[in-house]
Scaffold this motif. Sequence first.
Motif, PDB file in Angstrom:
ATOM      1  N   GLU A   1       0.820  -1.208   0.000  1.00  0.00           N
ATOM      2  CA  GLU A   1       0.000   0.000   0.000  1.00  0.00           C
ATOM      3  C   GLU A   1       0.862   1.271   0.000  1.00  0.00           C
ATOM      4  O   GLU A   1       0.536   2.256  -0.633  1.00  0.00           O
ATOM      5  CB  GLU A   1      -0.928  -0.007   1.226  1.00  0.00           C
ATOM      6  N   ARG A   2       1.990   1.156   0.723  1.00  0.00           N
ATOM      7  CA  ARG A   2       2.872   2.335   0.776  1.00  0.00           C
ATOM      8  C   ARG A   2       3.407   2.679  -0.613  1.00  0.00           C
ATOM      9  O   ARG A   2       3.660   3.815  -0.943  1.00  0.00           O
ATOM     10  CB  ARG A   2       4.025   2.070   1.746  1.00  0.00           C
ATOM     11  N   VAL A   3       3.522   1.701  -1.464  1.00  0.00           N
ATOM     12  CA  VAL A   3       4.068   1.941  -2.797  1.00  0.00           C
ATOM     13  C   VAL A   3       2.957   2.180  -3.817  1.00  0.00           C
ATOM     14  O   VAL A   3       3.057   3.056  -4.674  1.00  0.00           O
ATOM     15  CB  VAL A   3       4.915   0.704  -3.263  1.00  0.00           C
ATOM     16  N   ASP A   4       1.877   1.377  -3.710  1.00  0.00           N
ATOM     17  CA  ASP A   4       0.825   1.463  -4.737  1.00  0.00           C
ATOM     18  C   ASP A   4      -0.529   1.159  -4.079  1.00  0.00           C
ATOM     19  O   ASP A   4      -0.884   0.006  -3.860  1.00  0.00           O
ATOM     20  CB  ASP A   4       1.152   0.442  -5.850  1.00  0.00           C
ATOM     21  N   ARG A   5      -1.301   2.197  -3.780  1.00  0.00           N
ATOM     22  CA  ARG A   5      -2.556   2.027  -3.031  1.00  0.00           C
ATOM     23  C   ARG A   5      -3.590   1.238  -3.815  1.00  0.00           C
ATOM     24  O   ARG A   5      -4.286   0.380  -3.272  1.00  0.00           O
ATOM     25  CB  ARG A   5      -3.153   3.396  -2.661  1.00  0.00           C
ATOM     26  N   SER A   6      -3.697   1.520  -5.124  1.00  0.00           N
ATOM     27  CA  SER A   6      -4.756   0.825  -5.872  1.00  0.00           C
ATOM     28  C   SER A   6      -4.421  -0.659  -6.044  1.00  0.00           C
ATOM     29  O   SER A   6      -5.294  -1.525  -5.974  1.00  0.00           O
ATOM     30  CB  SER A   6      -5.020   1.501  -7.219  1.00  0.00           C
ATOM     31  N   LEU A   7      -3.128  -0.971  -6.223  1.00  0.00           N
ATOM     32  CA  LEU A   7      -2.733  -2.397  -6.315  1.00  0.00           C
ATOM     33  C   LEU A   7      -3.084  -3.108  -5.009  1.00  0.00           C
ATOM     34  O   LEU A   7      -3.650  -4.221  -4.994  1.00  0.00           O
ATOM     35  CB  LEU A   7      -1.242  -2.511  -6.620  1.00  0.00           C
ATOM     36  N   ALA A   8      -2.783  -2.437  -3.878  1.00  0.00           N
ATOM     37  CA  ALA A   8      -3.085  -3.046  -2.575  1.00  0.00           C
ATOM     38  C   ALA A   8      -4.578  -3.283  -2.437  1.00  0.00           C
ATOM     39  O   ALA A   8      -5.016  -4.339  -1.955  1.00  0.00           O
ATOM     40  CB  ALA A   8      -2.587  -2.140  -1.457  1.00  0.00           C
ATOM     41  N   SER A   9      -5.387  -2.343  -2.889  1.00  0.00           N
ATOM     42  CA  SER A   9      -6.829  -2.497  -2.763  1.00  0.00           C
ATOM     43  C   SER A   9      -7.322  -3.684  -3.610  1.00  0.00           C
ATOM     44  O   SER A   9      -8.142  -4.488  -3.173  1.00  0.00           O
ATOM     45  CB  SER A   9      -7.477  -1.175  -3.151  1.00  0.00           C
ATOM     46  N   GLU A  10      -6.778  -3.770  -4.820  1.00  0.00           N
ATOM     47  CA  GLU A  10      -7.172  -4.914  -5.673  1.00  0.00           C
ATOM     48  C   GLU A  10      -6.794  -6.253  -5.043  1.00  0.00           C
ATOM     49  O   GLU A  10      -7.567  -7.206  -5.030  1.00  0.00           O
ATOM     50  CB  GLU A  10      -6.489  -4.797  -7.047  1.00  0.00           C
ATOM     51  N   LEU A  11      -5.563  -6.260  -4.520  1.00  0.00           N
ATOM     52  CA  LEU A  11      -5.107  -7.511  -3.877  1.00  0.00           C
ATOM     53  C   LEU A  11      -6.015  -7.882  -2.706  1.00  0.00           C
ATOM     54  O   LEU A  11      -6.397  -9.045  -2.531  1.00  0.00           O
ATOM     55  CB  LEU A  11      -3.673  -7.360  -3.366  1.00  0.00           C
TER      56      LEU A  11
ATOM     57  N   THR B   1     -12.088 -12.583  -1.536  1.00  0.00           N
ATOM     58  CA  THR B   1     -12.901 -13.553  -2.294  1.00  0.00           C
ATOM     59  C   THR B   1     -12.400 -14.971  -2.039  1.00  0.00           C
ATOM     60  O   THR B   1     -13.171 -15.900  -1.785  1.00  0.00           O
ATOM     61  CB  THR B   1     -12.815 -13.261  -3.814  1.00  0.00           C
ATOM     62  N   LEU B   2     -11.072 -15.104  -2.090  1.00  0.00           N
ATOM     63  CA  LEU B   2     -10.489 -16.432  -1.864  1.00  0.00           C
ATOM     64  C   LEU B   2     -10.814 -16.949  -0.463  1.00  0.00           C
ATOM     65  O   LEU B   2     -11.130 -18.126  -0.270  1.00  0.00           O
ATOM     66  CB  LEU B   2      -8.962 -16.366  -1.991  1.00  0.00           C
ATOM     67  N   ALA B   3     -10.745 -16.051   0.534  1.00  0.00           N
ATOM     68  CA  ALA B   3     -10.958 -16.465   1.919  1.00  0.00           C
ATOM     69  C   ALA B   3     -12.383 -16.933   2.149  1.00  0.00           C
ATOM     70  O   ALA B   3     -12.641 -17.771   3.014  1.00  0.00           O
ATOM     71  CB  ALA B   3     -10.623 -15.307   2.860  1.00  0.00           C
ATOM     72  N   ARG B   4     -13.336 -16.405   1.366  1.00  0.00           N
ATOM     73  CA  ARG B   4     -14.742 -16.807   1.545  1.00  0.00           C
ATOM     74  C   ARG B   4     -14.995 -18.210   0.967  1.00  0.00           C
ATOM     75  O   ARG B   4     -15.960 -18.867   1.302  1.00  0.00           O
ATOM     76  CB  ARG B   4     -15.673 -15.794   0.870  1.00  0.00           C
ATOM     77  N   ARG B   5     -14.092 -18.621   0.078  1.00  0.00           N
ATOM     78  CA  ARG B   5     -14.304 -19.917  -0.558  1.00  0.00           C
ATOM     79  C   ARG B   5     -14.013 -21.050   0.443  1.00  0.00           C
ATOM     80  O   ARG B   5     -12.970 -21.030   1.104  1.00  0.00           O
ATOM     81  CB  ARG B   5     -13.333 -20.054  -1.727  1.00  0.00           C
ATOM     82  N   ARG B   6     -14.928 -22.007   0.574  1.00  0.00           N
ATOM     83  CA  ARG B   6     -14.699 -23.092   1.530  1.00  0.00           C
ATOM     84  C   ARG B   6     -13.600 -24.010   0.985  1.00  0.00           C
ATOM     85  O   ARG B   6     -13.587 -24.334  -0.195  1.00  0.00           O
ATOM     86  CB  ARG B   6     -15.976 -23.899   1.703  1.00  0.00           C
ATOM     87  N   GLU B   7     -12.687 -24.378   1.852  1.00  0.00           N
ATOM     88  CA  GLU B   7     -11.604 -25.230   1.387  1.00  0.00           C
ATOM     89  C   GLU B   7     -12.170 -26.576   0.963  1.00  0.00           C
ATOM     90  O   GLU B   7     -12.977 -27.165   1.670  1.00  0.00           O
ATOM     91  CB  GLU B   7     -10.585 -25.432   2.494  1.00  0.00           C
ATOM     92  N   PHE B   8     -11.752 -27.062  -0.193  1.00  0.00           N
ATOM     93  CA  PHE B   8     -12.305 -28.316  -0.682  1.00  0.00           C
ATOM     94  C   PHE B   8     -11.486 -29.490  -0.157  1.00  0.00           C
ATOM     95  O   PHE B   8     -10.283 -29.393   0.011  1.00  0.00           O
ATOM     96  CB  PHE B   8     -12.290 -28.330  -2.212  1.00  0.00           C
ATOM     97  N   GLY B   9     -12.149 -30.584   0.072  1.00  0.00           N
ATOM     98  CA  GLY B   9     -11.400 -31.777   0.463  1.00  0.00           C
ATOM     99  C   GLY B   9     -11.679 -32.135   1.905  1.00  0.00           C
ATOM    100  O   GLY B   9     -12.499 -31.516   2.576  1.00  0.00           O
TER     101      GLY B   9
END
Length: 705
Positions: free
Chosen positions: A13-23, A29-37
């Motif tokens: 974020e200190r270097v690129d705020r919009s990149l940090a926001s996208e990340l 989104t990934l964290a909401r996905r239930r781990e499969f298996g």
Amino acid sequence: MANDLKNLLDRVERVDRSLASELRQQISTLARRREFGLNFEKHKPETVELYGRTVRAGDKVRLLNPRGQHGPREDSRTWRVKTITKAKAGHQARLQDLEGDDEQTAPLDELVVIADFRDPIYPGLRSTGSIRRGGDKPHHVVINAENFHALETMLFTSQGAVDAIYIDPPYNSGAKDWKYNNDYVDGEDAYRHSKWLSFMERRLKLARKLLNPTNSVLIVTIDEKEYLRLGLLLEQTFPEANIQMVSSVINPSGSQRPLGFWRTDEYIFFVAIGSAVPSSWVTDMTKEAGGPAQRRAIWNSLRRRGAGNLRVDRPGCFYPIYVRDGSIVAIGSPLSPQEQPGDEPDVPGATAMYPIKEDGTQGRYECNPKTAEELRLKGYLRLKVHRGEPSIQYLRKSEIQRLATGELVSRGQNEQGYLEIDWGAEVARQVKPKSAWNMPSHDADQNGSRINRLLMPDRKFPYPKSLYAVEDALRFFVGDKPDALILDFFAGSGTTAHAVMRLNKQDSGCRRSISVTNNEVSAAEQRELLAKMLRPGDPDWEALGICEYITKPRLTAAITGHTSTGAPIKGDYKSIDEFPMSDGLEENVEFFTLTYEDPRVVAADLGFEAIAPLLWMHAGAIGEQIIARTDTYAVVDSYGVLFAIDAAGPFAKAVESKNSVRVAFIVTDDEKQFQRVSGLLPSQVETVRLYESYLRTFEINTGKE
Ligand SMILES: C[S@@+](CC[C@H](N)C(=O)[O-])C[C@H]1O[C@@H](n2cnc3c(N)ncnc32)[C@H](O)[C@@H]1O
């Protein structure tokens, strides 16, 4: 982990705020996905108590409870044996607490050795008996052992060589039907599912290494308690396999389920590996096949393979059969005891064939020359050449009868003079099996418990499988493999081995089985034995364990045709082939107990006898065993061992003179010497360096995950 990620994002974020926001968006989104298996607590490490194993310095041990005491261990700590000293009152061990600083001294017979699955073991096998009725067929093997260790052992004897595994593991019913870390698991145990999964996963990972990767099958039975979890575990352990679940009725009257449908079936997972696919059969498994309807081998070897198969057993059945241009042209007379092959009268242009076994010894034909001549004239005798090896085959009485009833159909005598025969169209019609099985012969009570009672009227075993259910399940994958190797590492009463023997009877096959089971007693028996002041490891306790009290007597009865009480077995096999159980089965079996060896003793070539059976198993469990070390070498039917490198020349000659040798074990510390001796041996002989390959197998393949 989450904290590390946050710090990284802060830096971005200190270097690129919009990149940090996208990340941040993507990560959430990934964290909401239930781990499969399948996620489960791995319960490491698994340990097992080795009753009866001699305590050695360096071992991990626990203190046994005082005799007669029930319940949990008074002292559940694990200790390391520092030294062992001789005292008047018996041997004493100096112990160091593995997790604390405590030390104490305890008598050796108050200790039990602990095997931690992360530590390597160096296994051996001790024979505890054998039954031989199968002539030169390979041996079935039964091993009394913790199956995790037996599977590790098989990495040395049978890696990638197993054609089928059939297992019926504990179903985790909550009713103390199995032990984890030496304790029965009951319904109150909050971790019972993850314990069961850890237990199964460790064993399935080893089993996977034993199965032939190009064509094999794992068959696992299970019920509603664990089938969902087992399905996922199998998917994860065998990602490339083709997995299918069959529902199979094993109790047509149903057992009550107060909150649900009455339970009549259980499930069978088939994990097909490589090119394995189920073969067709005479029924689609939704009903029993009507009538006598099965394809077995039509022609059988005229050289006798069952018991009493030597020339000396029946000198009148050792005679020349003359063959010329693929035809049998004449039957000679029996040789006199002084005569040898080559002494027979000449028949112009013909070669004389004798019943000579693969290892060169003189066998005998099934019938005398007069009967052979009658068979020849009717076209019931033929010369068969398989992979360049000629042999004489004949039609047995049962096949001749089938010709009369039309089950077998003849197209007449061919140029070689024998009948061209096939199964009749209706009889041999084969269909693809379906996935819902409803076979009355698979009733576990009728054809599991009842058959066990017939074989062992004085003993009880809970929940054996129907003999015919196991036989049918296996047939789909090894019916067309007459030399298949089949493993069951939850063998219980030995139904799998029994079923394999019956498959052999149906097509004169030479399949062999390896059955592993521990020597547990049930929870109720354990209480009774403790009350009698007995402890596991005591001979009176071990004699009542499953392997000794059930598995061995059951298979002995199946082969000999006599019950555990010595009487002829009452009753008939009632399946696609019906015959009295008292006929027994013409098979060989060798019983072993797994032992735990000291690797230093093995490396110094002082422990050969303990590992000798492993070499024999590696070579196919066929024929004689080399049971003791010699000063030079030893060669038997299927393998040889070179103990002294100086004897390499004569050893190579001895191996070459026996066509049947498959494996040569060469004892040397020097890789170059090993390569040199390997170069002297016929190319089809597998060479194994001792004790390097033995020691390395177990150093690499320990239970550490
Ligand atoms: C459900 S029974 C199998 C019955 C068998 N299919 C039959 O028809 O008789 C499971 C068997 O596995 C054995 N067993 C359980 N855990 C084991 C282990 N860790 N090592 C070896 N055998 C084990 C038990 O002693 C029990 O006899």
